[in-house]
Structure formats: C-alpha cells, structure tokens
Design a protein around this motif. Structure first.
Motif, short mmCIF file in Angstrom:
data_model
loop_
_atom_site.label_atom_id
_atom_site.label_comp_id
_atom_site.label_asym_id
_atom_site.label_seq_id
_atom_site.Cartn_x
_atom_site.Cartn_y
_atom_site.Cartn_z
N GLU A 141 19.78 37.30 17.94
CA GLU A 141 19.36 38.03 19.35
C GLU A 141 20.21 39.09 19.29
OE1 GLU A 141 19.24 35.42 22.76
OE2 GLU A 141 17.84 33.96 21.76
N HIS A 142 21.58 38.96 19.16
CA HIS A 142 22.54 40.08 19.22
C HIS A 142 22.26 41.07 18.06
CE1 HIS A 142 24.47 38.12 22.42
NE2 HIS A 142 24.71 37.09 21.84
N ILE A 143 21.89 40.80 17.08
CA ILE A 143 21.69 41.64 16.05
C ILE A 143 20.39 42.54 16.48
CG2 ILE A 143 20.67 41.98 13.67
CD1 ILE A 143 22.48 39.49 12.84
N GLU A 144 19.35 41.79 16.84
CA GLU A 144 17.92 42.53 17.31
C GLU A 144 18.39 43.56 18.48
OE1 GLU A 144 15.28 39.46 17.84
OE2 GLU A 144 15.09 38.76 15.76
N ALA A 145 19.23 42.88 19.38
CA ALA A 145 19.62 43.68 20.43
C ALA A 145 20.27 45.31 19.86
CB ALA A 145 20.66 43.24 21.61
N VAL A 146 21.26 44.85 19.23
CA VAL A 146 21.78 46.23 18.62
C VAL A 146 20.98 47.22 17.83
CG1 VAL A 146 23.48 47.10 16.99
CG2 VAL A 146 23.99 45.11 18.60
N VAL A 147 20.16 46.57 17.15
CA VAL A 147 19.09 47.66 16.23
C VAL A 147 18.15 48.05 17.25
CG1 VAL A 147 17.01 47.19 14.76
CG2 VAL A 147 19.26 46.25 14.25
N ALA A 148 17.80 47.43 18.41
CA ALA A 148 16.59 47.89 19.13
C ALA A 148 17.37 49.17 20.10
CB ALA A 148 16.31 46.78 20.26
N CYS A 149 18.48 49.04 20.64
CA CYS A 149 19.37 49.71 21.19
C CYS A 149 19.45 51.28 20.43
CB CYS A 149 20.89 49.26 21.82
SG CYS A 149 21.80 50.53 22.67
N TYR A 150 19.91 51.08 19.26
CA TYR A 150 20.26 52.12 18.24
C TYR A 150 18.78 52.87 18.25
CZ TYR A 150 24.82 50.79 16.83
OH TYR A 150 26.23 50.78 16.94
N LYS A 151 17.68 52.33 17.95
CA LYS A 151 16.30 52.81 17.83
C LYS A 151 15.97 53.76 19.30
CE LYS A 151 14.27 50.03 14.20
NZ LYS A 151 13.20 49.01 13.94
N ASN A 152 16.28 53.12 20.17
CA ASN A 152 16.07 53.54 21.59
C ASN A 152 16.77 54.74 22.17
OD1 ASN A 152 13.67 51.68 21.91
ND2 ASN A 152 14.99 50.23 22.99
N PRO A 185 18.66 57.33 19.87
CA PRO A 185 19.00 58.05 18.40
C PRO A 185 20.13 59.03 18.96
CG PRO A 185 16.87 58.50 19.00
CD PRO A 185 17.19 57.21 20.05
N ALA A 186 20.02 59.57 20.17
CA ALA A 186 20.76 60.79 20.32
C ALA A 186 22.11 60.22 20.83
CB ALA A 186 20.09 61.69 21.21
N ALA A 187 22.01 59.06 21.43
CA ALA A 187 23.35 58.78 22.14
C ALA A 187 23.59 57.18 21.54
CB ALA A 187 23.28 58.65 23.57
N PRO A 188 24.29 57.03 20.30
CA PRO A 188 24.46 55.63 19.92
C PRO A 188 25.32 55.23 20.47
CG PRO A 188 25.01 57.31 18.31
CD PRO A 188 24.30 58.00 19.46
N LEU A 189 26.38 55.73 21.21
CA LEU A 189 27.69 55.31 21.86
C LEU A 189 27.39 54.33 22.86
CD1 LEU A 189 30.17 57.97 21.42
CD2 LEU A 189 29.94 55.93 20.26
N ASP A 190 26.04 54.56 23.45
CA ASP A 190 25.49 53.81 24.87
C ASP A 190 25.14 52.50 24.49
OD1 ASP A 190 25.71 56.20 26.06
OD2 ASP A 190 23.42 56.61 25.96
N CYS A 191 25.27 52.21 23.13
CA CYS A 191 25.06 50.82 22.73
C CYS A 191 26.55 49.89 22.63
CB CYS A 191 24.45 50.58 21.53
SG CYS A 191 22.57 51.44 21.47
N TRP A 192 27.35 50.24 23.07
CA TRP A 192 28.62 49.48 23.01
C TRP A 192 28.75 48.15 23.58
CZ3 TRP A 192 31.63 47.74 27.30
CH2 TRP A 192 31.22 48.31 28.41
N GLN A 193 27.95 48.00 24.55
CA GLN A 193 27.66 46.64 25.29
C GLN A 193 27.06 45.56 24.13
OE1 GLN A 193 25.70 47.49 28.85
NE2 GLN A 193 27.63 47.41 29.95
N GLN A 194 25.88 46.07 23.61
CA GLN A 194 25.24 45.22 22.66
C GLN A 194 26.30 45.11 21.45
OE1 GLN A 194 24.20 47.75 24.38
NE2 GLN A 194 22.15 47.16 25.16
N VAL A 195 27.00 45.98 20.90
CA VAL A 195 27.89 45.94 19.92
C VAL A 195 28.97 44.70 20.38
CG1 VAL A 195 29.55 46.97 18.44
CG2 VAL A 195 27.33 48.07 18.94
#
Length: 163
Positions: free
Chosen positions: A121-132, A134-144
């Motif tokens: 689930e956490h892997i899928e959340a990180v992948v989905a966040c990066y896909k959603n 693409p211009a701001a990948p640093l916004d995915c820090w919580q999922q990471v």
C-alpha cells in the motif's frame, strides 16, 4: 663468273586487306571460344575440388581443436576436483542446476510483497503521489516517510525471524 651474288632490290608491299587480317588476328585471342569455355569449365572444376578439400581440412582442424579443448576442460575439472572420479556427470550437473533454479524461484517468491500488504500500500501511495505531482515531487515526503517506516519494520521482522 659470278662469284659476286647479284642482288635485286624489289620493294615489297602488302595489300591493306592482308594487313588488316593480320592485325585482327594479332588482337584476337589465340584460343577459340569453344576451347576457352572448356578451359574455364576445367578451371572451375579444379577450384571447386580444391575448395571442397580445404573445407574438409578446415573441419578436421576444428574437430581436433574441439577435442583438445574438451580434453583440456576435463583435465582442468579433474584437477579442480582433486579426485578424478569426483567430476560430476551431466545428469548430476542438471540436477544441481534444477536445485539452483528452485532456489531462485523461491527467492523471487519471497521477494513478492503479497505477505506484506502494508508495504505494498505504501509503495502504491508513493507511486500515485509521484504521478499526481510530476512538477512537485517533494510534496510526496509524507508517503515516502511512511514507506521508509514500513521497510524498516519489515527489516526488523526479518532480522527477528533469522535469530
């Protein structure tokens, strides 16, 4: 009484037809076309025979090299095994290969994350966040961070299972 030879100087001339015929004959091949075709066929046949002979010699040399390399490899295996009778036969090697294949399959099955649904689930959340984002990948820090925590937890469980 004629001890001196009499010489008569008469100019010699040839007809233009004779000169042309001689020139054509000098330029023309001396062998007739039929004879040349026979010679060419004979030469081709000898070349083919020689080529066949050379190929047969080449194959014989390759066979000798193959046999020598095979013997060298067997000698090396005997030396590495220490005991000449310890060298494994082909069926034994195939059985060992099958054991390795089973171990690799088992490794890949263990690598499957079906046993760890939280990690998946956490892997899928990180992948989905990066896909959603693409211009701001640093916004995915919580999922990471959640993914890293899941991995750390899984590592701890694995270490405990080994002890």
């Amino acid at each position: 009484m004629g001890s001196a030879a009499s010489t008569v100087s008469t100019p010699v001339s040839f007809s233009p037809d004779l000169v042309d015929a001689l020139a054509d004959h000098a330029l023309a091949p001396e062998t007739p076309p039929e004879r040349q075709a026979e010679l060419d066929a004979h030469i081709r046949a000898r070349i083919q025979t020689e080529l066949h002979h050379l190929r047969a010699e080449e194959q014989a040399v390759r066979d000798q090299i193959h046999a020598a390399l095979e013997k060298e490899n067997l000698d090396r295996e005997h030396a590495m095994a220490g005991d000449p009778d310890a060298v494994k036969a082909a069926p034994a090697l195939l059985a060992d290969l099958e054991q390795v294949r089973v171990k690799v399959d088992r490794f890949h099955a263990r690598r499957d994350l079906a046993e760890y649904p939280a990690l998946r689930e956490h892997i899928e959340a990180v992948v989905a966040c990066y896909k959603n984002n693409p211009a701001a990948p640093l916004d995915c820090w919580q999922q990471v961070d959640k993914f890293k925590a899941s991995v750390a937890e899984m590592e701890q469980q694995h270490i405990k299972s080994l002890q």
